[in-house]
Design a protein around this motif. Structure first.
Motif, PDB file in Angstrom:
ATOM      1  N   LEU A 293      26.159  49.492 -38.577  1.00 43.77           N
ATOM      2  CA  LEU A 293      25.231  49.329 -39.510  1.00 43.77           C
ATOM      3  C   LEU A 293      24.117  48.188 -39.070  1.00 43.77           C
ATOM      4  CD1 LEU A 293      27.736  48.600 -42.285  1.00 43.77           C
ATOM      5  CD2 LEU A 293      25.759  50.522 -42.309  1.00 43.77           C
ATOM      6  N   SER A 294      24.279  47.272 -38.090  1.00 45.66           N
ATOM      7  CA  SER A 294      23.275  46.331 -37.552  1.00 45.66           C
ATOM      8  C   SER A 294      22.464  47.196 -36.823  1.00 45.66           C
ATOM      9  CB  SER A 294      24.287  45.475 -36.610  1.00 45.66           C
ATOM     10  OG  SER A 294      24.959  44.436 -37.559  1.00 45.66           O
ATOM     11  N   LEU A 295      22.775  48.029 -35.924  1.00 47.42           N
ATOM     12  CA  LEU A 295      21.878  48.792 -35.183  1.00 47.42           C
ATOM     13  C   LEU A 295      20.940  49.805 -36.132  1.00 47.42           C
ATOM     14  CD1 LEU A 295      20.668  49.881 -32.442  1.00 47.42           C
ATOM     15  CD2 LEU A 295      22.677  51.641 -32.310  1.00 47.42           C
ATOM     16  N   PHE A 296      21.653  50.358 -37.211  1.00 47.31           N
ATOM     17  CA  PHE A 296      20.611  50.972 -38.130  1.00 47.31           C
ATOM     18  C   PHE A 296      19.840  50.110 -38.608  1.00 47.31           C
ATOM     19  CE2 PHE A 296      20.312  52.280 -42.676  1.00 47.31           C
ATOM     20  CZ  PHE A 296      19.627  53.345 -42.481  1.00 47.31           C
ATOM     21  N   ALA A 297      19.997  48.943 -39.255  1.00 48.30           N
ATOM     22  CA  ALA A 297      19.014  47.957 -39.696  1.00 48.30           C
ATOM     23  C   ALA A 297      17.938  47.966 -38.685  1.00 48.30           C
ATOM     24  CB  ALA A 297      19.775  46.687 -39.903  1.00 48.30           C
ATOM     25  N   VAL A 298      18.371  47.211 -37.456  1.00 50.10           N
ATOM     26  CA  VAL A 298      17.279  47.027 -36.500  1.00 50.10           C
ATOM     27  C   VAL A 298      16.310  48.254 -36.282  1.00 50.10           C
ATOM     28  CG1 VAL A 298      17.110  46.616 -33.863  1.00 50.10           C
ATOM     29  CG2 VAL A 298      18.886  45.320 -35.029  1.00 50.10           C
ATOM     30  N   LEU A 299      16.828  49.480 -36.050  1.00 49.84           N
ATOM     31  CA  LEU A 299      16.078  50.678 -35.733  1.00 49.84           C
ATOM     32  C   LEU A 299      15.185  51.225 -36.989  1.00 49.84           C
ATOM     33  CD1 LEU A 299      18.164  52.490 -33.143  1.00 49.84           C
ATOM     34  CD2 LEU A 299      16.236  51.059 -32.894  1.00 49.84           C
TER      35      LEU A 299
ATOM     36  N   SER B 129      27.119  62.888 -38.822  1.00 45.36           N
ATOM     37  CA  SER B 129      28.266  63.544 -38.207  1.00 45.36           C
ATOM     38  C   SER B 129      29.277  62.789 -37.374  1.00 45.36           C
ATOM     39  CB  SER B 129      27.603  64.672 -37.640  1.00 45.36           C
ATOM     40  OG  SER B 129      27.176  64.563 -36.314  1.00 45.36           O
ATOM     41  N   HIS B 130      28.599  61.862 -36.620  1.00 46.10           N
ATOM     42  CA  HIS B 130      29.738  61.001 -35.796  1.00 46.10           C
ATOM     43  C   HIS B 130      30.186  60.061 -36.702  1.00 46.10           C
ATOM     44  CE1 HIS B 130      29.103  63.144 -31.990  1.00 46.10           C
ATOM     45  NE2 HIS B 130      27.512  62.769 -32.268  1.00 46.10           N
ATOM     46  N   ALA B 131      29.563  59.463 -37.697  1.00 44.21           N
ATOM     47  CA  ALA B 131      30.052  58.580 -38.480  1.00 44.21           C
ATOM     48  C   ALA B 131      31.078  58.795 -39.485  1.00 44.21           C
ATOM     49  CB  ALA B 131      28.580  57.812 -39.413  1.00 44.21           C
TER      50      ALA B 131
ATOM     51  N   ASP C 143      30.203  54.713 -29.711  1.00 46.81           N
ATOM     52  CA  ASP C 143      29.156  54.935 -28.914  1.00 46.81           C
ATOM     53  C   ASP C 143      28.308  56.128 -29.237  1.00 46.81           C
ATOM     54  OD1 ASP C 143      28.208  53.785 -26.435  1.00 46.81           O
ATOM     55  OD2 ASP C 143      29.227  55.397 -25.245  1.00 46.81           O
ATOM     56  N   MET C 144      28.965  57.138 -29.894  1.00 42.80           N
ATOM     57  CA  MET C 144      28.121  58.452 -30.131  1.00 42.80           C
ATOM     58  C   MET C 144      27.439  58.144 -31.434  1.00 42.80           C
ATOM     59  SD  MET C 144      29.081  60.425 -27.838  1.00 42.80           S
ATOM     60  CE  MET C 144      28.398  62.105 -28.520  1.00 42.80           C
ATOM     61  N   VAL C 145      27.781  57.341 -32.187  1.00 45.83           N
ATOM     62  CA  VAL C 145      26.807  56.748 -33.520  1.00 45.83           C
ATOM     63  C   VAL C 145      25.565  56.368 -32.983  1.00 45.83           C
ATOM     64  CG1 VAL C 145      26.549  55.452 -35.494  1.00 45.83           C
ATOM     65  CG2 VAL C 145      28.800  56.890 -34.959  1.00 45.83           C
ATOM     66  N   HIS C 146      26.198  55.336 -32.063  1.00 39.13           N
ATOM     67  CA  HIS C 146      24.950  54.565 -31.374  1.00 39.13           C
ATOM     68  C   HIS C 146      23.827  55.185 -30.853  1.00 39.13           C
ATOM     69  CE1 HIS C 146      27.537  50.370 -31.150  1.00 39.13           C
ATOM     70  NE2 HIS C 146      27.228  50.732 -32.299  1.00 39.13           N
ATOM     71  N   ALA C 147      24.404  56.352 -29.981  1.00 42.89           N
ATOM     72  CA  ALA C 147      23.573  57.191 -29.084  1.00 42.89           C
ATOM     73  C   ALA C 147      22.363  57.968 -29.983  1.00 42.89           C
ATOM     74  CB  ALA C 147      24.316  57.989 -28.255  1.00 42.89           C
ATOM     75  N   ALA C 148      23.241  58.443 -31.237  1.00 42.65           N
ATOM     76  CA  ALA C 148      22.407  59.051 -32.004  1.00 42.65           C
ATOM     77  C   ALA C 148      21.254  58.438 -32.677  1.00 42.65           C
ATOM     78  CB  ALA C 148      23.142  59.764 -33.242  1.00 42.65           C
ATOM     79  N   LEU C 149      21.598  57.169 -33.178  1.00 41.28           N
ATOM     80  CA  LEU C 149      20.689  56.200 -33.843  1.00 41.28           C
ATOM     81  C   LEU C 149      19.476  55.915 -32.568  1.00 41.28           C
ATOM     82  CD1 LEU C 149      23.120  54.027 -35.738  1.00 41.28           C
ATOM     83  CD2 LEU C 149      21.630  55.745 -36.715  1.00 41.28           C
ATOM     84  N   PHE C 150      20.065  55.659 -31.615  1.00 45.55           N
ATOM     85  CA  PHE C 150      18.944  55.309 -30.387  1.00 45.55           C
ATOM     86  C   PHE C 150      18.043  56.458 -30.117  1.00 45.55           C
ATOM     87  CE2 PHE C 150      21.164  51.542 -28.925  1.00 45.55           C
ATOM     88  CZ  PHE C 150      20.229  50.748 -28.255  1.00 45.55           C
TER      89      PHE C 150
END
Length: 725
Positions: A153-159, A381-383, A365-372
């Motif tokens: 969620l934090s990464l989602f907010a940043v991006l 889908s990973h979430a 890791d896969m959620v992070h990669a998709a968001l990046f």
């Protein structure tokens, strides 16, 4: 119900312990059907195909058990679900307002700030739950699980939800802050160990530590350990370390500048200073690049290479340090391209993951990669595999930010957001106590969600309050001591939910079900109230019939107490325009008949006699009850005191008695004597007619008394009747 792997336990059990063989011999087996919406199953006994045909008389009722393979949320999980549902509701209010005010308002600064605030609320709740569960030994979800939710969620907010106006700003510093908060490297213990040494550069971990803190932008730690090199035997290293420290401290950061242009200019000037340091570093003689323990020049060159933003150096350093694709990608935005924007990040990540791919077995890791990588749909889908809660709430935020398609899938009838929210609501449905939150999510998912929510509402257990008492006694599990107040409270909550979402037909259905439950608990007043609320007039009639049946089975005293619970509803129902008269008539009879017995018990015989005659005169006594009323009149006719009935009233009794006997002789005995036969406990009309012959004899004697004292000309006085029960 509890579940262990693929084993489901039904409670109460479908087959009692020790009765399995008897069940098999009965020619039955156990069948089940899975719900198309979730992981629940309907389990029921059915006939075996190889069993001999067995004829049953009438329709045999079979129990149906509902079980789910989903694990019900635990207490701390339920608290997390409840708290975050408030944020979800706030976002629904926002999007509903946007539908009225237009799409432009949804894209406004005011709306963006609200969405960002709600996103940060989700992050804070995930963080609090991570901290809480980390200190618990028996949590349903580990602290590391909630940490994963927190990082995603934090990464989602940043991006995707930056401060308004910063959507097109460089993102490197923000990502580095996110990385340092959630993935701490190097560890504090490493720093403490090195700081305790007199000559830390002699330790094998010194230079890897110094390179890592530089890569992470931790200038204070880097400066501190560069300062320890002031006693290093190499003059060149001491000099270069002294020049490097102010460079690390002076690296420009976007938040320090009012305009991006100023930041870019300062970064360019800073890079020039780094280049000057590179020239000095290259001039160090080969003979002085090793201190007998380590080739310090190579290590320092790596640090300067990172500051220069050399991509090949950053990748090699990350691999040497055991860092992953995240650190390499973030370092790119801090050192290689300080003006890297969010929309350009996916291209950088695609290059990095070619050599440093994310771990496919690690869902976080896969959620992070998709968001990046700028792929919100893949992130969802990973979430969903990581936690349906994460997928649902990220999808909800993504749609409000127009990050995912809103078009409906033709096959499922759902768009991306509704699919994940509805999936989460089905997970919630594993816990019946969460029905309010479950339907709140369902109602936000279009027509499909509305239909699902309707089914949930109509199947809410009206005995939820007794679920927790199962362990105390078997009698309580059978619902023997169900409190009407608890049941009424649950129904009230369901009704309120139906009103909120304008589900009138569902509300009426639930009121009908509640009325039936109250009838089973002999709470006839509440049963009548809910039948009336559902405008279920046949159901109301059945409630009155059950009350009248209490007279047959329990006697007049108990009957009078039950009528006291339904009598207050009579006036309101008579004023209700939609009420059907035939059923209100039946209720009026029950109230008047109870009043009659109340007067009898109080020895108010004169008024009791007037009540009895008025029920015949006003036509409210059903024909099936005439025989009972006539038998009730017998004791009044035989009263030794004053005559209780005027002559004309006695004639009314005789008239109805003759009609009952005549119609019975004509074959309509069931219509006139059904209740009397039940009250007497006899098997047919013969005994009932015999009882009525006693009434006939009492009437004959009564008329004789009337003739003797000359009351034949007296008329029945008018009288207003009021309920006394």
């Amino acid at each position: 119900m509890s579940s262990t792997n693929h084993h489901l336990n039904l409670f109460p059990p479908l087959i009692q312990a020790g009765h399995a063989e008897q069940f098999i011999q009965s020619g039955k087996t156990i069948s089940f059907a899975q719900s198309p919406l979730n992981q629940s199953h309907a389990v029921f006994p059915s006939a075996r195909q190889d069993a001999p045909s067995i004829k049953y008389s009438g329709v045999e009722e079979q129990p149906i058990f509902f079980a789910s393979s989903e694990t019900s949320p635990s207490s701390e999980r339920r608290l997390f679900i409840g708290d975050t549902s408030i944020i979800f509701a706030a976002l629904q209010n926002l999007t509903n307002t946007a539908q009225n005010r237009g799409q432009d308002w949804l894209q406004s600064q005011e709306t963006h700030n609200v969405i960002r605030k709600l996103t940060l609320d989700y992050i804070n709740f995930a963080r609090e739950c991570w901290i809480h569960t980390s200190s618990q030994d028996s949590s349903q979800f580990s602290g590391d699980h909630y940490r994963s939710l927190y990082t995603c969620l934090s990464l989602f907010a940043v991006l995707y939800v930056p401060e308004y106006g910063y959507e097109d700003a460089p993102v490197g510093d923000d990502l580095m802050e996110w990385l340092n908060v959630h993935f701490i490297e190097p560890s504090t213990e490493e720093g403490d160990h090195l700081s305790s040494l007199d000559h830390p550069w002699e330790d094998d971990t010194f230079w890897p530590y110094l390179v890592r803190v530089t890569l992470r932008g931790l200038s204070k730690a880097a400066t501190f350990f560069l300062g320890t090199l002031s006693t290093h035997p190499s003059d060149n290293l001491r000099r270069l370390a002294q020049q490097l420290s102010p460079l690390l401290q002076s690296q420009p950061h976007l938040q320090s500048f009012e305009a991006e242009r100023d930041f870019a200019y300062a970064s360019h000037r800073w890079k020039d200073k780094v280049q000057a340091l590179r020239l000095e570093l290259d001039n160090v003689p080969e003979i002085d690049r090793h201190d007998g323990t380590e080739n310090w020049w190579d290590r320092l060159s790596d640090i300067v290479g990172v500051l220069e933003g050399r991509n090949e150096v950053i990748r090699r350093v990350c691999e040497d340090l055991g860092a992953d694709w995240r650190e390499a990608s973030v370092s790119w935005g801090v050192f290689t391209d300080v003006r890297l924007r969010r929309q350009d990040l996916p291209e950088v990540v695609s290059q990095v993951v070619e050599d440093m791919p994310p771990d496919p077995t690690n869902l976080e890791d896969m959620v992070h990669a998709a968001l990046f990588s700028g792929d919100p749909a893949k992130a969802l889908s990973h979430a969903a595999l990581l936690d349906p809660w994460l997928a649902a709430h990220m999808a909800d935020l993504m749609q409000s930010l127009s990050l995912i398609e809103k078009e409906t899938n033709e096959d499922s009838g759902l768009n991306i957001r509704d699919f994940y929210v509805l999936s989460y609501s089905q997970y919630l449905h594993a816990d019946p106590a969460l029905w309010r939150i479950t339907v709140a999510y369902m109602f936000s998912c279009g027509e499909t969600g509305v239909r699902s929510a309707d089914e949930v509402l109509m199947h809410v257990s009206l005995r939820l309050s007794s679920v927790g008492t199962i362990a105390h006694s078997q009698e309580e599990t059978n619902g023997a001591n169900m409190k009407s107040g608890d049941l009424a409270g649950v129904v009230k909550d369901i009704n309120a939910t139906c009103y909120e979402y304008q589900r009138e037909e569902v509300r009426r259905t639930i009121c009908r079900i509640a009325a039936q439950s109250f009838v089973q608990g002999k709470e006839y007043g509440l049963a009548l109230s809910y039948a009336s609320s559902a405008e279920d007039w046949p159901g109301l009639g059945r409630v009155v019939d059950r009350v009248l049946q209490e007279y047959i089975s329990a006697g007049p005293e108990q009957f009078t107490r039950y009528v006291a619970g339904i009598a207050p509803s009579l006036q309101a129902l008579r004023m209700q325009s939609g009420a059907q008269g035939i059923f209100i008539h039946r209720l009026m009879f029950a109230v008047r008949y109870a009043e009659f017995h109340q007067r009898l018990s109080n020895r108010d015989l004169q008024d009791a006699a007037w009540d009895l005659i008025s029920m015949f005169q006003d036509g409210i006594a059903p024909k099936s009850w005439w025989g009972v009323l006539l038998c009730d009149a017998q004791q009044l006719l035989q009263y030794d005191g004053t005559l209780l009935f005027p002559y004309a009233s006695a004639c009314i009794l005789l008239q109805h008695l003759e009609e009952v006997i005549t119609r019975t002789d004509q074959g309509s005995g069931d219509e006139y004597l059904r209740v009397l036969i039940s009250k007497l406990g006899c098997s047919g009309t013969t005994e009932a007619l015999h009882a009525l012959q006693g009434v006939r004899l009492a009437l004959a004697k009564y008329f004789a008394r009337c003739t003797m004292i000359g009351t034949g000309e007296k008329q029945v006085a008018e009288r207003k009747f009021g309920a006394v029960v």
